[in-house]
Design a protein around this motif. Structure first.
Motif, PDB file in Angstrom:
ATOM      1  N   PHE A  77       0.865  -1.174   0.000  1.00  0.00           N
ATOM      2  CA  PHE A  77       0.000   0.000   0.000  1.00  0.00           C
ATOM      3  C   PHE A  77       0.903   1.225   0.000  1.00  0.00           C
ATOM      4  CE2 PHE A  77      -3.384  -2.519   2.544  1.00  0.00           C
ATOM      5  CZ  PHE A  77      -3.792  -3.146   1.377  1.00  0.00           C
ATOM      6  N   ASP A  78       0.856   2.000  -1.066  1.00  0.00           N
ATOM      7  CA  ASP A  78       1.675   3.212  -1.179  1.00  0.00           C
ATOM      8  C   ASP A  78       0.891   4.402  -0.634  1.00  0.00           C
ATOM      9  OD1 ASP A  78       3.186   5.409  -1.888  1.00  0.00           O
ATOM     10  OD2 ASP A  78       3.649   4.691  -3.901  1.00  0.00           O
ATOM     11  N   LEU A  79       1.313   4.888   0.542  1.00  0.00           N
ATOM     12  CA  LEU A  79       0.630   6.013   1.197  1.00  0.00           C
ATOM     13  C   LEU A  79       1.412   7.311   1.074  1.00  0.00           C
ATOM     14  CD1 LEU A  79      -0.059   3.264   3.070  1.00  0.00           C
ATOM     15  CD2 LEU A  79      -1.378   4.977   4.302  1.00  0.00           C
ATOM     16  N   SER A  80       2.263   7.409   0.067  1.00  0.00           N
ATOM     17  CA  SER A  80       3.100   8.597  -0.071  1.00  0.00           C
ATOM     18  C   SER A  80       2.292   9.868  -0.318  1.00  0.00           C
ATOM     19  CB  SER A  80       4.119   8.394  -1.193  1.00  0.00           C
ATOM     20  OG  SER A  80       3.467   8.124  -2.436  1.00  0.00           O
ATOM     21  N   GLN A  81       1.065   9.717  -0.825  1.00  0.00           N
ATOM     22  CA  GLN A  81       0.209  10.882  -1.050  1.00  0.00           C
ATOM     23  C   GLN A  81      -0.804  11.086   0.080  1.00  0.00           C
ATOM     24  OE1 GLN A  81      -1.691  10.642  -4.891  1.00  0.00           O
ATOM     25  NE2 GLN A  81       0.213  10.154  -5.972  1.00  0.00           N
ATOM     26  N   THR A  82      -0.943  10.106   0.951  1.00  0.00           N
ATOM     27  CA  THR A  82      -2.008  10.109   1.955  1.00  0.00           C
ATOM     28  C   THR A  82      -1.579  10.842   3.218  1.00  0.00           C
ATOM     29  OG1 THR A  82      -2.702   7.929   1.124  1.00  0.00           O
ATOM     30  CG2 THR A  82      -3.631   8.662   3.218  1.00  0.00           C
ATOM     31  N   LYS A  83      -2.314  11.922   3.530  1.00  0.00           N
ATOM     32  CA  LYS A  83      -2.013  12.692   4.734  1.00  0.00           C
ATOM     33  C   LYS A  83      -3.200  12.796   5.686  1.00  0.00           C
ATOM     34  CE  LYS A  83       1.686  15.469   2.703  1.00  0.00           C
ATOM     35  NZ  LYS A  83       2.234  16.836   2.497  1.00  0.00           N
ATOM     36  N   PHE A  84      -4.326  12.194   5.306  1.00  0.00           N
ATOM     37  CA  PHE A  84      -5.500  12.209   6.183  1.00  0.00           C
ATOM     38  C   PHE A  84      -6.184  10.850   6.115  1.00  0.00           C
ATOM     39  CE2 PHE A  84      -9.908  12.695   7.325  1.00  0.00           C
ATOM     40  CZ  PHE A  84      -9.898  13.569   8.408  1.00  0.00           C
ATOM     41  N   ILE A  85      -6.455  10.288   7.279  1.00  0.00           N
ATOM     42  CA  ILE A  85      -7.175   9.017   7.355  1.00  0.00           C
ATOM     43  C   ILE A  85      -8.119   9.083   8.544  1.00  0.00           C
ATOM     44  CG2 ILE A  85      -5.260   7.987   8.681  1.00  0.00           C
ATOM     45  CD1 ILE A  85      -6.014   5.295   7.419  1.00  0.00           C
ATOM     46  N   ASP A  86      -9.374   8.687   8.337  1.00  0.00           N
ATOM     47  CA  ASP A  86     -10.332   8.707   9.438  1.00  0.00           C
ATOM     48  C   ASP A  86     -10.645   7.280   9.868  1.00  0.00           C
ATOM     49  OD1 ASP A  86     -12.091   7.714   7.545  1.00  0.00           O
ATOM     50  OD2 ASP A  86     -13.521   9.363   7.681  1.00  0.00           O
ATOM     51  N   SER A  87     -11.658   7.113  10.706  1.00  0.00           N
ATOM     52  CA  SER A  87     -11.964   5.793  11.252  1.00  0.00           C
ATOM     53  C   SER A  87     -12.400   4.812  10.167  1.00  0.00           C
ATOM     54  CB  SER A  87     -13.044   5.898  12.331  1.00  0.00           C
ATOM     55  OG  SER A  87     -14.208   6.523  11.818  1.00  0.00           O
ATOM     56  N   SER A  88     -13.069   5.301   9.110  1.00  0.00           N
ATOM     57  CA  SER A  88     -13.463   4.409   8.012  1.00  0.00           C
ATOM     58  C   SER A  88     -12.231   3.877   7.289  1.00  0.00           C
ATOM     59  CB  SER A  88     -14.376   5.144   7.027  1.00  0.00           C
ATOM     60  OG  SER A  88     -15.569   5.552   7.647  1.00  0.00           O
ATOM     61  N   GLY A  89     -11.219   4.732   7.123  1.00  0.00           N
ATOM     62  CA  GLY A  89      -9.970   4.283   6.526  1.00  0.00           C
ATOM     63  C   GLY A  89      -9.302   3.217   7.367  1.00  0.00           C
ATOM     64  N   ILE A  90      -9.338   3.393   8.693  1.00  0.00           N
ATOM     65  CA  ILE A  90      -8.800   2.375   9.596  1.00  0.00           C
ATOM     66  C   ILE A  90      -9.594   1.077   9.447  1.00  0.00           C
ATOM     67  CG2 ILE A  90      -8.550   1.734  12.029  1.00  0.00           C
ATOM     68  CD1 ILE A  90      -6.434   3.662  11.061  1.00  0.00           C
ATOM     69  N   GLY A  91     -10.917   1.202   9.325  1.00  0.00           N
ATOM     70  CA  GLY A  91     -11.759   0.021   9.154  1.00  0.00           C
ATOM     71  C   GLY A  91     -11.415  -0.745   7.892  1.00  0.00           C
ATOM     72  N   ALA A  92     -11.149  -0.013   6.794  1.00  0.00           N
ATOM     73  CA  ALA A  92     -10.779  -0.670   5.536  1.00  0.00           C
ATOM     74  C   ALA A  92      -9.432  -1.384   5.680  1.00  0.00           C
ATOM     75  CB  ALA A  92     -10.717   0.363   4.417  1.00  0.00           C
ATOM     76  N   LEU A  93      -8.472  -0.737   6.351  1.00  0.00           N
ATOM     77  CA  LEU A  93      -7.174  -1.376   6.583  1.00  0.00           C
ATOM     78  C   LEU A  93      -7.332  -2.649   7.402  1.00  0.00           C
ATOM     79  CD1 LEU A  93      -4.696   1.555   7.359  1.00  0.00           C
ATOM     80  CD2 LEU A  93      -4.515  -0.108   5.504  1.00  0.00           C
ATOM     81  N   VAL A  94      -8.135  -2.589   8.469  1.00  0.00           N
ATOM     82  CA  VAL A  94      -8.349  -3.758   9.326  1.00  0.00           C
ATOM     83  C   VAL A  94      -8.970  -4.906   8.528  1.00  0.00           C
ATOM     84  CG1 VAL A  94      -9.689  -4.635  11.279  1.00  0.00           C
ATOM     85  CG2 VAL A  94      -8.491  -2.451  11.481  1.00  0.00           C
ATOM     86  N   SER A  95      -9.960  -4.593   7.693  1.00  0.00           N
ATOM     87  CA  SER A  95     -10.601  -5.621   6.875  1.00  0.00           C
ATOM     88  C   SER A  95      -9.609  -6.266   5.914  1.00  0.00           C
ATOM     89  CB  SER A  95     -11.778  -5.017   6.087  1.00  0.00           C
ATOM     90  OG  SER A  95     -12.780  -4.551   6.945  1.00  0.00           O
ATOM     91  N   GLU A 101       1.596 -10.926   2.903  1.00  0.00           N
ATOM     92  CA  GLU A 101       2.168  -9.881   3.730  1.00  0.00           C
ATOM     93  C   GLU A 101       1.764  -8.516   3.191  1.00  0.00           C
ATOM     94  OE1 GLU A 101       6.538  -8.377   5.387  1.00  0.00           O
ATOM     95  OE2 GLU A 101       6.378  -9.340   3.419  1.00  0.00           O
ATOM     96  N   LEU A 102       1.196  -7.692   4.068  1.00  0.00           N
ATOM     97  CA  LEU A 102       0.843  -6.328   3.692  1.00  0.00           C
ATOM     98  C   LEU A 102       1.962  -5.393   4.112  1.00  0.00           C
ATOM     99  CD1 LEU A 102      -2.957  -5.954   4.568  1.00  0.00           C
ATOM    100  CD2 LEU A 102      -1.902  -6.446   2.368  1.00  0.00           C
ATOM    101  N   VAL A 103       2.407  -4.559   3.185  1.00  0.00           N
ATOM    102  CA  VAL A 103       3.498  -3.630   3.449  1.00  0.00           C
ATOM    103  C   VAL A 103       3.017  -2.210   3.179  1.00  0.00           C
ATOM    104  CG1 VAL A 103       5.834  -2.922   2.815  1.00  0.00           C
ATOM    105  CG2 VAL A 103       5.235  -5.355   2.838  1.00  0.00           C
ATOM    106  N   LEU A 104       3.266  -1.306   4.121  1.00  0.00           N
ATOM    107  CA  LEU A 104       2.923   0.101   3.947  1.00  0.00           C
ATOM    108  C   LEU A 104       4.172   0.880   3.574  1.00  0.00           C
ATOM    109  CD1 LEU A 104       0.361  -0.928   5.294  1.00  0.00           C
ATOM    110  CD2 LEU A 104       0.305   1.140   6.693  1.00  0.00           C
ATOM    111  N   ARG A 105       4.060   1.673   2.532  1.00  0.00           N
ATOM    112  CA  ARG A 105       5.207   2.425   2.017  1.00  0.00           C
ATOM    113  C   ARG A 105       4.893   3.919   1.999  1.00  0.00           C
ATOM    114  NH1 ARG A 105       6.884   0.222  -3.597  1.00  0.00           N
ATOM    115  NH2 ARG A 105       7.732  -1.410  -2.244  1.00  0.00           N
ATOM    116  N   GLY A 106       5.890   4.733   2.326  1.00  0.00           N
ATOM    117  CA  GLY A 106       5.732   6.180   2.234  1.00  0.00           C
ATOM    118  C   GLY A 106       4.752   6.744   3.240  1.00  0.00           C
TER     119      GLY A 106
END
Length: 331
Positions: free
Chosen positions: A53-71, A82-87
């Motif tokens: 998951f490339d989050l180099s552009q992502t600067k805002f995440i709310d609870s729904s975003g957390i819910g999607a990550l958890v799912s 394996e899930l890898v978070l980048r940037g």
């Protein structure tokens, strides 16, 4: 609950044979639903050992975003991917740290070529998911209310303790892990209103509610004194300590248990965009008569839409009136 699909395209590209998902600048409910759908469709249809998951552009995440990550984490584990978070930006890292996701996800360190300065973790890095979470006046009201509430608790402490001990020997307090703002877990406190082995017996009790929460009008685990404490909401007095610590607010949404949150769909995570409260819409509009989880969601979202400091004060007054109304107590 979810509007039109967002313009964000979650098409998966490949870099050195590794699938990569580019996340948008903001990951809120509309984007989160599409994010979950795209990733889970890919995981179901493709065999891979790693997904980035490339989050180099992502600067805002709310609870729904957390819910999607958890799912996505859950399905990836099932598929042994394996899930890898980048940037990851500091603002997003603060959220991952707060919710514990930094412990279950592989997060790539910043690029060695990037001139980044280590950022000290701060509450200011956390997202303003709702105006209420950044209101210093609301927090001030919470602190004053909590101090008054704890003073009342101190006055009533001795008679409540004696009543609990005489009726059902055991601990005075009952603690339970609940999910607060953005899904952060905390320990909530109450005066014990059930038998000492209540949690172990829960699976044997019929759930009269529908959806992701539990209710039983004649729960046999509740003691005689416990029924009085619940009827008058005196069992919740210790939660003023949670309010003082900032884990809860005087007014907010109902704090769910982790097993309830486990059953949430992404849009339902929106109710965690505000701090949980000792009272709120669901307490003054039916309390224990609200047995449908969709009604709880509707009331919680209505609170978020209507929130103002005046609205909070109105709900506090309504709560006091409800406590003196016949057949209005919890069970």
């Amino acid at each position: 609950m979810v509007g039109p699909s967002p313009d964000t395209d979650f098409r998966i590209t490949f870099f050195n044979d590794t699938p990569v998902v580019q996340l948008p600048p903001r990951l809120t409910v509309l984007e989160a639903v599409a994010f979950k759908k795209s990733c889970q469709q890919f995981l179901q249809e493709n065999a891979t050992q790693q997904l980035v998951f490339d989050l180099s552009q992502t600067k805002f995440i709310d609870s729904s975003g957390i819910g999607a990550l958890v799912s996505n984490v859950k399905l990836a584990r099932e598929k042994k991917v394996e899930l890898v978070l980048r940037g990851v930006h500091p603002q997003v890292m603060a959220v991952l740290s707060m919710t514990g996701l930094d412990q279950v996800l592989t997060i790539e360190p910043p690029s060695q070529s990037a001139t980044t300065t280590p950022v000290k973790k701060s509450e200011n890095q956390l997202p303003a998911t709702h105006p209420s979470v950044r209101s210093w006046i609301k927090r001030g009201i919470d602190v004053v209310g909590a101090l008054v509430g704890l003073a009342i608790t101190a006055i009533l402490f001795t008679p409540i303790v004696i009543a609990i001990k005489l009726d059902n020997p055991g601990p005075i307090f009952f603690s339970q892990i609940r999910c607060g703002w953005m899904g952060r877990r905390f320990q909530v406190w109450k005066f014990r209103s059930m038998c000492v082995d209540a949690e172990a017996l829960k699976d044997k009790i019929e759930n009269q509610a529908t959806g992701a929460f539990f209710k039983n009008e004649n729960d046999p685990r509740v003691t005689r004194v416990g029924r009085v404490l619940r009827k008058t909401s005196l069992d919740e007095l210790p939660q003023f300590w949670n309010v003082l610590k900032g884990e809860m607010s005087l007014v907010g949404t109902r704090p769910p248990t982790p097993d309830e949150v486990e059953r949430y769909e992404v849009p339902e995570w929106q109710r965690l965009d505000v701090k949980p409260g000792m009272t709120g819409e669901w307490q003054v509009n039916g309390r224990s008569q609200v047995r449908n989880f969709e009604d709880v969601i509707r009331l919680d979202l209505r609170y978020q839409e209507n929130w103002s400091l005046i609205y909070d004060l109105k709900l506090i007054v309504k709560t006091i009136l409800v406590l003196f109304r016949k057949n209005s107590g919890a069970y």
